[in-house]
Write a protein that holds these residues in place. Structure first.
Motif, PDB file in Angstrom:
ATOM      1  N   PRO A  33       0.797  -1.242   0.000  1.00  0.00           N
ATOM      2  CA  PRO A  33       0.000   0.000   0.000  1.00  0.00           C
ATOM      3  C   PRO A  33       0.820   1.277   0.000  1.00  0.00           C
ATOM      4  N   VAL A  34       2.032   1.259   0.552  1.00  0.00           N
ATOM      5  CA  VAL A  34       2.859   2.466   0.575  1.00  0.00           C
ATOM      6  C   VAL A  34       4.024   2.341  -0.397  1.00  0.00           C
ATOM      7  N   GLY A  35       3.904   1.443  -1.393  1.00  0.00           N
ATOM      8  CA  GLY A  35       5.008   1.140  -2.275  1.00  0.00           C
ATOM      9  C   GLY A  35       5.117   2.038  -3.492  1.00  0.00           C
ATOM     10  N   TYR A  36       6.167   1.770  -4.277  1.00  0.00           N
ATOM     11  CA  TYR A  36       6.484   2.594  -5.445  1.00  0.00           C
ATOM     12  C   TYR A  36       6.818   1.717  -6.637  1.00  0.00           C
ATOM     13  N   LEU A  37       6.541   2.266  -7.830  1.00  0.00           N
ATOM     14  CA  LEU A  37       6.942   1.673  -9.096  1.00  0.00           C
ATOM     15  C   LEU A  37       8.009   2.575  -9.699  1.00  0.00           C
ATOM     16  N   ILE A  38       9.123   1.995 -10.103  1.00  0.00           N
ATOM     17  CA  ILE A  38      10.228   2.749 -10.704  1.00  0.00           C
ATOM     18  C   ILE A  38      10.525   2.141 -12.064  1.00  0.00           C
ATOM     19  N   SER A  39      10.680   2.989 -13.071  1.00  0.00           N
ATOM     20  CA  SER A  39      10.967   2.477 -14.404  1.00  0.00           C
ATOM     21  C   SER A  39      11.592   3.580 -15.244  1.00  0.00           C
ATOM     22  N   PHE A  40      11.985   3.192 -16.456  1.00  0.00           N
ATOM     23  CA  PHE A  40      12.360   4.183 -17.453  1.00  0.00           C
ATOM     24  C   PHE A  40      11.125   4.562 -18.241  1.00  0.00           C
ATOM     25  N   GLN A  41      11.103   5.801 -18.700  1.00  0.00           N
ATOM     26  CA  GLN A  41      10.053   6.253 -19.597  1.00  0.00           C
ATOM     27  C   GLN A  41      10.689   7.127 -20.660  1.00  0.00           C
ATOM     28  N   GLN A  42      10.042   7.161 -21.813  1.00  0.00           N
ATOM     29  CA  GLN A  42      10.483   8.090 -22.842  1.00  0.00           C
ATOM     30  C   GLN A  42      10.341   9.512 -22.331  1.00  0.00           C
ATOM     31  N   ASN A  43      11.215  10.408 -22.779  1.00  0.00           N
ATOM     32  CA  ASN A  43      11.175  11.788 -22.296  1.00  0.00           C
ATOM     33  C   ASN A  43       9.795  12.396 -22.407  1.00  0.00           C
ATOM     34  N   GLN A  44       9.152  12.202 -23.564  1.00  0.00           N
ATOM     35  CA  GLN A  44       7.857  12.835 -23.747  1.00  0.00           C
ATOM     36  C   GLN A  44       6.783  12.215 -22.862  1.00  0.00           C
ATOM     37  N   SER A  45       6.877  10.906 -22.584  1.00  0.00           N
ATOM     38  CA  SER A  45       5.885  10.263 -21.722  1.00  0.00           C
ATOM     39  C   SER A  45       6.170  10.501 -20.256  1.00  0.00           C
ATOM     40  N   CYS A  46       7.382  10.985 -19.961  1.00  0.00           N
ATOM     41  CA  CYS A  46       7.786  11.181 -18.581  1.00  0.00           C
ATOM     42  C   CYS A  46       7.371  12.541 -18.039  1.00  0.00           C
ATOM     43  N   LYS A  47       7.003  13.451 -18.916  1.00  0.00           N
ATOM     44  CA  LYS A  47       6.620  14.780 -18.479  1.00  0.00           C
ATOM     45  C   LYS A  47       5.359  14.717 -17.643  1.00  0.00           C
ATOM     46  N   VAL A  48       5.340  15.435 -16.547  1.00  0.00           N
ATOM     47  CA  VAL A  48       4.172  15.451 -15.682  1.00  0.00           C
ATOM     48  C   VAL A  48       3.174  16.426 -16.270  1.00  0.00           C
ATOM     49  N   SER A  49       2.041  15.945 -16.718  1.00  0.00           N
ATOM     50  CA  SER A  49       1.029  16.783 -17.359  1.00  0.00           C
ATOM     51  C   SER A  49      -0.337  16.231 -17.010  1.00  0.00           C
ATOM     52  N   GLU A  50      -1.357  16.833 -17.576  1.00  0.00           N
ATOM     53  CA  GLU A  50      -2.725  16.400 -17.335  1.00  0.00           C
ATOM     54  C   GLU A  50      -3.135  15.283 -18.283  1.00  0.00           C
ATOM     55  N   GLU A  51      -2.209  14.869 -19.144  1.00  0.00           N
ATOM     56  CA  GLU A  51      -2.542  13.829 -20.106  1.00  0.00           C
ATOM     57  C   GLU A  51      -2.937  12.543 -19.380  1.00  0.00           C
ATOM     58  N   PHE A  52      -4.063  11.975 -19.794  1.00  0.00           N
ATOM     59  CA  PHE A  52      -4.609  10.799 -19.116  1.00  0.00           C
ATOM     60  C   PHE A  52      -4.109   9.531 -19.794  1.00  0.00           C
ATOM     61  N   ASN A  53      -3.669   8.561 -19.029  1.00  0.00           N
ATOM     62  CA  ASN A  53      -3.337   7.259 -19.586  1.00  0.00           C
ATOM     63  C   ASN A  53      -3.682   6.198 -18.550  1.00  0.00           C
ATOM     64  N   ARG A  54      -3.609   4.969 -18.981  1.00  0.00           N
ATOM     65  CA  ARG A  54      -4.050   3.874 -18.122  1.00  0.00           C
ATOM     66  C   ARG A  54      -3.231   3.769 -16.850  1.00  0.00           C
ATOM     67  N   LEU A  55      -1.946   4.082 -16.955  1.00  0.00           N
ATOM     68  CA  LEU A  55      -1.096   3.969 -15.782  1.00  0.00           C
ATOM     69  C   LEU A  55      -1.505   4.935 -14.685  1.00  0.00           C
ATOM     70  N   ASN A  56      -2.064   6.089 -15.069  1.00  0.00           N
ATOM     71  CA  ASN A  56      -2.494   7.081 -14.085  1.00  0.00           C
ATOM     72  C   ASN A  56      -3.622   6.582 -13.197  1.00  0.00           C
ATOM     73  N   GLN A  57      -4.345   5.574 -13.650  1.00  0.00           N
ATOM     74  CA  GLN A  57      -5.416   5.039 -12.819  1.00  0.00           C
ATOM     75  C   GLN A  57      -4.867   4.328 -11.581  1.00  0.00           C
ATOM     76  N   TYR A  58      -3.608   3.880 -11.660  1.00  0.00           N
ATOM     77  CA  TYR A  58      -3.053   3.050 -10.600  1.00  0.00           C
ATOM     78  C   TYR A  58      -1.879   3.687  -9.866  1.00  0.00           C
ATOM     79  N   PHE A  59      -1.204   4.649 -10.502  1.00  0.00           N
ATOM     80  CA  PHE A  59      -0.007   5.227  -9.909  1.00  0.00           C
ATOM     81  C   PHE A  59       0.008   6.744 -10.069  1.00  0.00           C
ATOM     82  N   ILE A  60       0.638   7.401  -9.099  1.00  0.00           N
ATOM     83  CA  ILE A  60       0.755   8.850  -9.101  1.00  0.00           C
ATOM     84  C   ILE A  60       2.178   9.222  -9.499  1.00  0.00           C
TER      85      ILE A  60
END
Length: 619
Positions: A171-198
């Motif tokens: 419950p207090v854990g983290y997911l760490i990974s690589f992301q493409q630069n453009q997908s790594c930007k913090v924005s309001e863009e919605f994707n499936r991963l946002n449903q599960y991780f902040i």
């Protein structure tokens, strides 16, 4: 890179997280090339950040002495996969002093990945839960490649891989990974991963990493949205609506530290946030406030009581509680009328309220002693009187004290005795009547009355409830008053994520404890649009606590698992039924949905529930 010598960067002398991250070991002597150095160091920065946060926020319910890690890598090159995993494994052991038994690794080739052998990820870790899951590649590519991969259950339910990853993390854990630069930007863009991780904005870094990749740190969402609930409201299923609902639920969460959990006392900031959420929205959520195993123990007791009720109704009155719809074409007699009893109150078909059951009373006695099961306590008495009578309540750990949690009682006392705007009345000292009936005067407002632990059992096949409020406003001709009646919900379901989502919980309309909001969404033109904009369908796990003002509009969600009894003809008589089958059915019992609750209210209020204490089902 800055090198150090065999020191734990989270030792007793560590003062700050910023200082610690500057001490990361390069391990360049172990890397086969510069790219591997860049990759491992970029990930390692966020591993350090995650460890710091987990150390602060984890209660270590299972008495684990170290943080659990899982390293996952999928690559076309088997040697590269092995090399990266080996380097990261050594860095965890040598640099962070992680015991080898606390690290699990999963390595797959791209061929295995594409050939749908992804279930190895789940089976390889033996359904264990980890605090940190590290993908040694771009997690978005992994999820995109597995977009059409699903695991079929016995009811053909589909689950995407991000749900598996979510369930792998504590419950207090983290997911760490690589992301493409453009997908790594913090924005309001919605994707499936946002449903599960902040995405943790300030932790998304690129440290001497390749031009196309960044190391991303994502925190597990403490509470999910249940997209299966109220599916008939098509507007609520749109991506824009789901995104808004995700952020609304996040704003309701009061994330307390490990110290707050263990002590039972909230910081002033968290207490103020909880009170503010209750005043503005009518609801607040405390993720993992209680020990999940304690809550599940009560849930198992509730199922035991439910079995006794089903058995007693069938043997003594010929009522099949699991088969409420008699088929007139196949049954010569209609289903007998289901009354309310001392132990059970019916709400709708396949949904009932349980109290005074033997198993739940046993759990009450275990925590609070014999006084905790007295009729006086069951009818709810004032907090101060209850603690005098139930002296054992003060000795119960806050992680297990479902009724008298000190932090919750402080929140309740504040929200129930101050104006809705949060200000303290300058004339409160004039409330001289608070000396009556054992009161302690105007300087000490009355504590809430505390009810027993009850259970709402949602059986497979139960439908969405009609939208409703549990209590009326005391007055409608004056400004908004503080709540006089609140409820604590504690889901007690031990099921996989995909199964529990289909079992449903409760949906709320934020702010509808205010008369003007309730009137707007229920009676005015265009009200449903505003209702959708205020709708939340939080999906809680065992250990989570949801506190709400009983004036708020809400409704229980359907339990979408199939009830086998709904497909069988109803027997004409109990004798025929006993020859054909028994009402209790292990298949449907697996998906019974126990929802624990505790009522809190002003001492003068009485909840007019439809209990019939004159008739007992069980001696």
């Amino acid at each position: 890179f800055v090198a150090t010598k065999n020191m734990d960067i989270f030792g007793e002398d560590s003062d700050s997280e910023d200082n610690n991250t500057s001490q990361i070991i390069s391990s360049s002597q172990e890397a086969s090339n510069v790219r591997e150095i860049e990759l491992t160091n970029a990930l390692f920065v966020n591993i350090v950040k995650a460890k710091s946060a987990i150390t602060k926020n984890s209660c270590n319910y299972n008495a684990r002495k170290s943080i659990r890690y899982c390293l996952i890598h999928i690559s076309n090159d088997t040697s590269e996969s092995s090399s990266l995993v080996d380097i990261m494994h050594k860095r965890l052991v040598n640099d962070l002093k992680v015991p080898k038994e606390s690290i699990s690794t999963v390595q797959l080739t791209q061929a295995q990945h594409i050939s749908r052998k992804l279930s190895q990820i789940v089976h390889a870790v033996h359904d264990e839960v980890f605090d940190v899951v590290v993908f040694l590649h771009d997690v978005n590519h992994f999820l995109k490649d597995t977009m059409y991969f699903s695991v079929k259950t016995n009811q053909n339910l589909e689950i995407h891989m991000e749900e598996y990853v979510y369930t792998m993390i504590s419950p207090v854990g983290y997911l760490i990974s690589f992301q493409q630069n453009q997908s790594c930007k913090v924005s309001e863009e919605f994707n499936r991963l946002n449903q599960y991780f902040i995405p943790v904005a300030e932790e998304v870094r690129a440290i001497a990493v390749t031009e196309t990749l960044k190391s991303a740190l994502m925190k597990k969402r403490p509470v999910l949205v249940n997209p299966y609930g109220a599916a008939y409201w098509k507007e609520a299923q749109l991506e824009s609506a789901l995104q808004g609902e995700i952020y609304r639920i996040q704003s309701l969460c009061i994330e307390v530290s490990a110290q707050e959990r263990l002590s039972g006392c909230f910081t002033a900031a968290n207490q103020d946030k909880a009170v503010s959420c209750l005043q503005e929205h009518g609801i607040c959520i405390f993720p993992q406030l209680f020990d999940p195993q304690e809550v599940l123990t009560w849930g198992a007791a509730a199922k035991e009581d439910m079995r006794q009720v089903v058995q007693a109704l069938w043997t003594s009155r010929g009522i099949d509680l699991l088969h409420p719809y008699a088929d007139s074409a196949e049954a010569s007699a209609p289903q007998p009328f289901i009354e309310n009893f001392h132990e059970m109150s019916t709400r709708e078909a396949l949904r009932c309220d349980l109290r005074n059951g033997q198993a739940v009373r046993r759990e009450t006695q275990r925590l609070y002693g014999s006084a905790g099961t007295s009729h006086q306590a069951a009818d709810a008495i004032s907090l101060r009187a209850a603690i005098v009578e139930l002296s054992s309540a003060e000795r119960v750990s806050p992680l297990r004290n479902l009724r008298y949690h000190p932090g919750l009682l402080q929140v309740l006392s504040q929200v129930m005795n101050c104006p809705s705007d949060g200000a303290v009345s300058s004339h409160s000292g004039g409330n001289w009547g608070l000396w009556n009936f054992g009161g302690e005067g105007p300087d000490k407002p009355p504590a809430p009355a505390v009810g027993q632990v009850g259970v709402v059992m949602g059986l497979p096949g139960c439908a969405d409830q009609t939208i409703h409020a549990d209590t009326a406003h005391v007055f409608t001709h004056t400004a908004h008053l503080p709540p006089h009646y609140l409820n604590l919900f504690l889901p007690a379901v031990a099921a996989s994520l995909e199964d529990s989502l289909r079992m449903g919980q409760t949906a709320f309309v934020l702010g509808s404890h205010h008369l003007q909001v309730s009137a707007a969404v229920m009676t005015r033109r265009g009200g449903q649009r505003e209702l959708i904009q205020r709708l939340v369908r939080p999906h809680l796990q065992a250990g989570d606590a949801l506190l709400f003002d009983c004036r708020i509009l809400h409704f229980g969600l359907a339990n979408q698992h199939l009830n086998r009894h709904l497909r069988e003809p109803h027997p004409s008589t109990p004798e025929q039924g006993k020859q054909s089958r028994h009402p209790l059915d292990a298949e449907s019992e697996e998906f019974w949905r126990p929802l624990l609750y505790v009522n809190y209210h002003q001492g003068w209020f009485r909840d007019p529930k439809n209990w019939n204490d004159a008739i007992k089902l069980i001696n």
